[in-house]
Design a protein around this motif. Structure first.
Motif, PDB file in Angstrom:
ATOM      1  N   VAL A   4      11.489   7.062   3.839  1.00 15.71           N
ATOM      2  CA  VAL A   4      12.320   6.084   3.128  1.00 15.71           C
ATOM      3  C   VAL A   4      12.305   6.380   1.626  1.00 15.71           C
ATOM      4  CG1 VAL A   4      12.575   3.646   2.521  1.00 15.71           C
ATOM      5  CG2 VAL A   4      12.067   4.301   4.886  1.00 15.71           C
ATOM      6  N   TRP A   5      11.107   6.642   1.076  1.00 11.37           N
ATOM      7  CA  TRP A   5      11.007   6.973  -0.353  1.00 11.37           C
ATOM      8  C   TRP A   5      11.885   8.184  -0.678  1.00 11.37           C
ATOM      9  CZ3 TRP A   5       8.151   4.615  -4.292  1.00 11.37           C
ATOM     10  CH2 TRP A   5       8.161   5.288  -5.507  1.00 11.37           C
ATOM     11  N   GLY A   6      11.773   9.215   0.133  1.00  7.09           N
ATOM     12  CA  GLY A   6      12.570  10.417  -0.094  1.00  7.09           C
ATOM     13  C   GLY A   6      14.063  10.128  -0.075  1.00  7.09           C
ATOM     14  N   MET A   7      14.488   9.250   0.835  1.00  4.53           N
ATOM     15  CA  MET A   7      15.905   8.895   0.915  1.00  4.53           C
ATOM     16  C   MET A   7      16.359   8.131  -0.329  1.00  4.53           C
ATOM     17  SD  MET A   7      15.974   7.702   4.909  1.00  4.53           S
ATOM     18  CE  MET A   7      17.475   6.797   4.732  1.00  4.53           C
ATOM     19  N   VAL A   8      15.571   7.143  -0.724  1.00  5.19           N
ATOM     20  CA  VAL A   8      15.969   6.264  -1.826  1.00  5.19           C
ATOM     21  C   VAL A   8      15.824   6.954  -3.178  1.00  5.19           C
ATOM     22  CG1 VAL A   8      15.373   4.112  -3.027  1.00  5.19           C
ATOM     23  CG2 VAL A   8      15.453   4.169  -0.522  1.00  5.19           C
TER      24      VAL A   8
ATOM     25  N   ASP B 194      14.802  10.435  -3.875  1.00  2.00           N
ATOM     26  CA  ASP B 194      15.121  11.859  -4.043  1.00  2.00           C
ATOM     27  C   ASP B 194      16.384  12.318  -3.317  1.00  2.00           C
ATOM     28  OD1 ASP B 194      13.017  12.515  -5.750  1.00  2.00           O
ATOM     29  OD2 ASP B 194      11.620  12.780  -4.088  1.00  2.00           O
ATOM     30  N   GLY B 195      17.086  11.419  -2.656  1.00  2.00           N
ATOM     31  CA  GLY B 195      18.308  11.804  -1.968  1.00  2.00           C
ATOM     32  C   GLY B 195      18.087  12.612  -0.700  1.00  2.00           C
ATOM     33  N   PHE B 196      16.864  12.576  -0.159  1.00  2.00           N
ATOM     34  CA  PHE B 196      16.553  13.287   1.084  1.00  2.00           C
ATOM     35  C   PHE B 196      17.297  12.648   2.247  1.00  2.00           C
ATOM     36  CE2 PHE B 196      13.648  13.353   4.837  1.00  2.00           C
ATOM     37  CZ  PHE B 196      13.723  14.707   5.116  1.00  2.00           C
ATOM     38  N   ARG B 197      17.807  13.461   3.136  1.00  2.00           N
ATOM     39  CA  ARG B 197      18.502  12.977   4.327  1.00  2.00           C
ATOM     40  C   ARG B 197      17.734  13.428   5.567  1.00  2.00           C
ATOM     41  NH1 ARG B 197      20.004   9.414   1.835  1.00  2.00           N
ATOM     42  NH2 ARG B 197      21.772   9.505   0.445  1.00  2.00           N
ATOM     43  N   PRO B 198      16.955  12.518   6.163  1.00  2.00           N
ATOM     44  CA  PRO B 198      16.182  12.894   7.349  1.00  2.00           C
ATOM     45  C   PRO B 198      17.114  13.158   8.537  1.00  2.00           C
ATOM     46  CG  PRO B 198      16.013  10.535   6.970  1.00  2.00           C
ATOM     47  CD  PRO B 198      16.762  11.117   5.810  1.00  2.00           C
ATOM     48  N   ASP B 199      16.690  14.070   9.404  1.00  2.00           N
ATOM     49  CA  ASP B 199      17.466  14.305  10.616  1.00  2.00           C
ATOM     50  C   ASP B 199      16.948  13.397  11.735  1.00  2.00           C
ATOM     51  OD1 ASP B 199      15.171  15.536  11.721  1.00  2.00           O
ATOM     52  OD2 ASP B 199      15.896  17.554  11.286  1.00  2.00           O
ATOM     53  N   ARG B 200      17.543  13.523  12.903  1.00  3.61           N
ATOM     54  CA  ARG B 200      17.172  12.625  14.008  1.00  3.61           C
ATOM     55  C   ARG B 200      15.724  12.803  14.421  1.00  3.61           C
ATOM     56  NH1 ARG B 200      19.990  15.248  19.348  1.00  3.61           N
ATOM     57  NH2 ARG B 200      19.410  17.383  18.855  1.00  3.61           N
ATOM     58  N   TRP B 201      15.176  13.997  14.231  1.00  6.57           N
ATOM     59  CA  TRP B 201      13.783  14.231  14.612  1.00  6.57           C
ATOM     60  C   TRP B 201      12.815  13.596  13.618  1.00  6.57           C
ATOM     61  CZ3 TRP B 201      13.881  15.027  19.390  1.00  6.57           C
ATOM     62  CH2 TRP B 201      14.910  15.748  19.960  1.00  6.57           C
ATOM     63  N   ASP B 202      13.184  13.619  12.355  1.00  6.28           N
ATOM     64  CA  ASP B 202      12.393  12.899  11.351  1.00  6.28           C
ATOM     65  C   ASP B 202      12.349  11.408  11.706  1.00  6.28           C
ATOM     66  OD1 ASP B 202      11.979  15.177   9.663  1.00  6.28           O
ATOM     67  OD2 ASP B 202      13.932  14.842   8.721  1.00  6.28           O
ATOM     68  N   LEU B 203      13.521  10.860  12.004  1.00  4.82           N
ATOM     69  CA  LEU B 203      13.610   9.432  12.316  1.00  4.82           C
ATOM     70  C   LEU B 203      12.891   9.089  13.619  1.00  4.82           C
ATOM     71  CD1 LEU B 203      17.313   8.833  11.248  1.00  4.82           C
ATOM     72  CD2 LEU B 203      15.228   8.315   9.965  1.00  4.82           C
ATOM     73  N   THR B 204      13.032   9.955  14.616  1.00  4.36           N
ATOM     74  CA  THR B 204      12.329   9.736  15.885  1.00  4.36           C
ATOM     75  C   THR B 204      10.822   9.741  15.666  1.00  4.36           C
ATOM     76  OG1 THR B 204      14.138  10.749  17.122  1.00  4.36           O
ATOM     77  CG2 THR B 204      11.993  10.627  18.232  1.00  4.36           C
ATOM     78  N   GLY B 205      10.333  10.693  14.901  1.00  5.98           N
ATOM     79  CA  GLY B 205       8.904  10.762  14.603  1.00  5.98           C
ATOM     80  C   GLY B 205       8.418   9.529  13.866  1.00  5.98           C
TER      81      GLY B 205
ATOM     82  N   ALA C 178       0.835  -1.204   0.000  1.00  8.45           N
ATOM     83  CA  ALA C 178       0.000   0.000   0.000  1.00  8.45           C
ATOM     84  C   ALA C 178       0.869   1.253   0.000  1.00  8.45           C
ATOM     85  CB  ALA C 178      -0.945  -0.011   1.202  1.00  8.45           C
ATOM     86  N   ALA C 179       1.938   1.233   0.791  1.00 12.11           N
ATOM     87  CA  ALA C 179       2.833   2.392   0.846  1.00 12.11           C
ATOM     88  C   ALA C 179       3.488   2.636  -0.509  1.00 12.11           C
ATOM     89  CB  ALA C 179       3.892   2.183   1.928  1.00 12.11           C
ATOM     90  N   LEU C 180       3.946   1.571  -1.143  1.00 15.89           N
ATOM     91  CA  LEU C 180       4.560   1.735  -2.470  1.00 15.89           C
ATOM     92  C   LEU C 180       3.567   2.315  -3.465  1.00 15.89           C
ATOM     93  CD1 LEU C 180       6.651  -1.550  -2.709  1.00 15.89           C
ATOM     94  CD2 LEU C 180       7.528   0.783  -2.484  1.00 15.89           C
ATOM     95  N   ALA C 181       2.331   1.824  -3.425  1.00 17.57           N
ATOM     96  CA  ALA C 181       1.318   2.324  -4.363  1.00 17.57           C
ATOM     97  C   ALA C 181       0.959   3.774  -4.080  1.00 17.57           C
ATOM     98  CB  ALA C 181       0.067   1.444  -4.306  1.00 17.57           C
ATOM     99  N   GLU C 182       0.707   4.102  -2.812  1.00 16.68           N
ATOM    100  CA  GLU C 182       0.271   5.475  -2.520  1.00 16.68           C
ATOM    101  C   GLU C 182       1.412   6.485  -2.635  1.00 16.68           C
ATOM    102  OE1 GLU C 182      -2.396   8.186   0.443  1.00 16.68           O
ATOM    103  OE2 GLU C 182      -1.392   6.463   1.314  1.00 16.68           O
ATOM    104  N   ILE C 183       2.530   6.178  -2.026  1.00 14.95           N
ATOM    105  CA  ILE C 183       3.649   7.122  -2.076  1.00 14.95           C
ATOM    106  C   ILE C 183       4.184   7.221  -3.505  1.00 14.95           C
ATOM    107  CG2 ILE C 183       5.969   7.622  -1.222  1.00 14.95           C
ATOM    108  CD1 ILE C 183       5.053   6.036   1.374  1.00 14.95           C
ATOM    109  N   GLY C 184       4.294   6.072  -4.163  1.00 15.74           N
ATOM    110  CA  GLY C 184       4.737   6.084  -5.566  1.00 15.74           C
ATOM    111  C   GLY C 184       3.765   6.836  -6.453  1.00 15.74           C
ATOM    112  N   GLY C 185       2.475   6.645  -6.226  1.00 14.50           N
ATOM    113  CA  GLY C 185       1.473   7.364  -7.013  1.00 14.50           C
ATOM    114  C   GLY C 185       1.542   8.859  -6.803  1.00 14.50           C
ATOM    115  N   ALA C 186       1.656   9.262  -5.556  1.00 19.27           N
ATOM    116  CA  ALA C 186       1.761  10.697  -5.261  1.00 19.27           C
ATOM    117  C   ALA C 186       3.038  11.278  -5.875  1.00 19.27           C
ATOM    118  CB  ALA C 186       1.732  10.927  -3.753  1.00 19.27           C
ATOM    119  N   TRP C 187       4.133  10.512  -5.826  1.00 21.79           N
ATOM    120  CA  TRP C 187       5.395  10.970  -6.407  1.00 21.79           C
ATOM    121  C   TRP C 187       5.263  11.122  -7.920  1.00 21.79           C
ATOM    122  CZ3 TRP C 187       9.057   8.884  -9.784  1.00 21.79           C
ATOM    123  CH2 TRP C 187      10.288   9.545  -9.807  1.00 21.79           C
ATOM    124  N   LEU C 188       4.586  10.173  -8.567  1.00 19.36           N
ATOM    125  CA  LEU C 188       4.392  10.274 -10.012  1.00 19.36           C
ATOM    126  C   LEU C 188       3.569  11.503 -10.384  1.00 19.36           C
ATOM    127  CD1 LEU C 188       3.771   6.513 -10.827  1.00 19.36           C
ATOM    128  CD2 LEU C 188       5.657   7.913 -11.715  1.00 19.36           C
TER     129      LEU C 188
END
Length: 111
Positions: free
Chosen positions: A76-80, A82-93, A13-23
């Motif tokens: 995770v999508w952003g990291m893989v 788009d090259g996004f690098r989450p900070d510790r607060w992103d990861l904690t959340g 579901a995550a791949l479909a929704e996040i991928g769809g929104a990204w497309l």
């Protein structure tokens, strides 16, 4: 096996929704064209069907739990992709959200 099936469905579901929104984002905002938007709309529709395959019959519970999966999956999508690098607060959340998913979906419930 039911928990494993549920987890696999959440990932799909995550791949479909996040991928769809990204497309859609790529097609419209990055001006890649309407074919990207159309593919995104199809993927978003697929998400709706995948969610119905969850073993739990409660729509509200499934959607609430999926919200936490969406938060973590989006990072995770952003990291893989788009090259996004989450900070510790992103990861904690994201971890907090996933703990919430586990409580909502897999906590023992009385009959």
């Amino acid at each position: 096996m039911t928990v494993l099936r549920s987890l696999v469905l959440f990932v799909l579901a995550a791949l479909a929704e996040i991928g769809g929104a990204w497309l859609v984002w790529q097609g419209w905002r990055e001006q890649r064209g309407l074919w990207w938007v159309a593919a995104g709309v199809l993927a978003l529709g697929a998400y709706g069907f995948v969610a119905t395959l969850q073993p739990d019959a409660n729509f509200g519970r499934i959607l609430a739990a999926y919200g936490g999966v969406f938060v973590a999956g989006s990072l995770v999508w952003g990291m893989v992709v788009d090259g996004f690098r989450p900070d510790r607060w992103d990861l904690t959340g994201a971890v907090i959200c996933l703990v919430g998913v586990a409580v909502i979906m897999y906590a023992p419930r009385g009959a």
